[in-house]
Write an enzyme that holds these catalytic residues in place. Structure first.
Site, PDB file in Angstrom:
ATOM      1  N   LYS A 159      30.599  56.517  55.826  1.00 57.91           N
ATOM      2  CA  LYS A 159      31.985  56.891  55.508  1.00 57.91           C
ATOM      3  C   LYS A 159      32.756  56.719  56.814  1.00 57.91           C
ATOM      4  CE  LYS A 159      34.567  60.330  52.873  1.00 57.91           C
ATOM      5  NZ  LYS A 159      35.337  59.445  52.006  1.00 57.91           N
TER       6      LYS A 159
HETATM    7  N1  PMP Z   1      33.871  55.725  47.523  1.00 54.81           N
HETATM    8  C1  PMP Z   1      34.755  55.812  48.527  1.00 54.81           C
HETATM    9  C2  PMP Z   1      35.193  54.584  49.222  1.00 54.81           C
HETATM   10  C3  PMP Z   1      35.277  57.064  48.906  1.00 54.81           C
HETATM   11  O1  PMP Z   1      36.174  57.165  49.899  1.00 54.81           O
HETATM   12  C4  PMP Z   1      34.855  58.226  48.183  1.00 54.81           C
HETATM   13  C5  PMP Z   1      35.422  59.572  48.562  1.00 54.81           C
HETATM   14  N2  PMP Z   1      34.678  60.173  49.571  1.00 54.81           N
HETATM   15  C6  PMP Z   1      33.918  58.083  47.162  1.00 54.81           C
HETATM   16  C7  PMP Z   1      33.449  56.814  46.847  1.00 54.81           C
HETATM   17  C8  PMP Z   1      33.397  59.278  46.442  1.00 54.81           C
HETATM   18  O2  PMP Z   1      32.526  59.985  47.287  1.00 54.81           O
HETATM   19  P1  PMP Z   1      32.258  61.521  47.119  1.00 54.81           P
HETATM   20  O3  PMP Z   1      31.924  61.747  45.694  1.00 54.81           O
HETATM   21  O4  PMP Z   1      31.081  61.807  47.973  1.00 54.81           O
HETATM   22  O5  PMP Z   1      33.487  62.232  47.521  1.00 54.81           O
END
Ligand code: PMP
Length: 305
Positions: A159
């Site tokens: 991330k």
């Molecule tokens: N994909 C991307 C590119 C994101 O930024 C997010 C948000 N964090 C998600 C998927 C979903 O991830 P999560 O469920 O862990 O928040």
């Protein structure tokens, strides 16, 4: 945005307005930073942070991937998030938490080994990411012209701040064309994810979501798969093509901020009945029961503040 009282910065709580950086901070120029997006909900027993440890662990793992050495343990950062929620004395139902690490001031070359790592956590009250109306009626998605960068030149599982240039361009294009969110293909032409959320579709009662070969390992996606399986819904993780998406019976996005947002239209094709689908609604209400502490079976995912 709604400012709060304090931000945790390098081990100390500082006033919101004093959490500043130098304009020559390395990350501002070259983009190597890592972020998390975590949420606290106001339950009957006070605020509870959803899957706190999983989020903090992912931050540390993202940092390892992008060669940033965060000088705090997962436990220390978990504790800081709990204290941050307490100290800010929030009032609303939804608090978004943004832990992050970036490179500060002192080195101007691209080689970043000697640039100082700064670690911070902010939290503020933030409602439905894709709008209250979108949560009920569904949103419009556009498969945008940019794809997710190939795994040969990017680390989609981190991330990483740098990955959000791709997300930002995609989202801008979608909104500019009259849609609400972008859906990105991978470099092979299969559905990867939305600009900040994962993609799910329903076909003939089966819930389908792509593997994380070219997307973030999403915590909400994992939660939704677990919930669906416990409800007796068949879940398939497989590649999804553009054509599959157009003839889906239902579709929705998932994410910490997006929660479960129904999709009513993709590229001028109505999805199912053009409104929130039955399975989507069932999962959406089950998800809110879990995050607001109304389902004992998922209590272990909540850290009460
Ligand atoms: N994909 C991307 C590119 C994101 O930024 C997010 C948000 N964090 C998600 C998927 C979903 O991830 P999560 O469920 O862990 O928040």
């Amino acid at each position: 945005m709604d400012a709060a009282k304090y931000i945790w910065m390098n081990g100390k709580f500082v006033a919101w307005g004093d959490a500043k950086v130098h304009v020559l901070s390395h990350t501002l120029h070259y983009g190597n930073g890592v972020i998390e997006g975590t949420k606290a909900y106001k339950t009957e027993r006070g605020y509870a942070i959803f899957r706190l440890n999983d989020h903090t662990k992912r931050l540390k793992e993202s940092a390892k991937m992008t060669l940033l050495n965060i000088p705090y343990s997962v436990e220390e950062m978990n504790q800081a998030q709990v204290e941050l929620i307490r100290k800010n004395e929030f009032k609303g139902d939804n608090v978004y938490i943004r832990p992050f690490a970036f490179l500060g001031y002192g080195v101007m070359g691209v080689y970043h080994k000697d640039a100082p790592v700064e670690t911070a956590i902010a939290a503020w009250e933030w409602g439905a990411y894709l709008g209250e109306e979108g949560m009920k009626k569904g949103i419009k998605l556009k498969i945008v012209s940019m794809t997710r960068p190939a795994n040969t030149s990017n680390m989609g599982k981190a991330k990483a701040t740098a990955n959000y240039l791709n997300s930002q361009m995609a989202k801008y294009e979608a909104i500019d064309c009259g849609y609400e969110e972008a859906l990105l293909l991978d470099d092979q032409g299969y559905i990867a994810e939305a600009s900040g959320a994962s993609f799910f579709m329903v076909k003939n009662g089966v819930l389908i979501t792509p593997p994380n070969d070219n997307s973030l390992e999403s915590i909400t996606q994992k939660t939704v798969i677990e919930m669906a399986q416990k409800m007796g819904i068949t879940v398939e993780r497989r590649r999804i093509s553009r054509e599959d998406v157009y003839i889906a019976d239902e579709a929705f996005l998932t994410g910490t901020a997006a929660e479960i947002t129904p999709v009513r239209l993709i590229d001028a094709r109505e999805i199912g009945c053009g409104a929130r689908g039955e399975i989507t609604e069932k999962l959406q209400s089950a998800y809110f029961d879990i995050v607001f502490g109304r389902n004992k079976e998922y209590e272990h995912y909540l850290t009460y503040v």
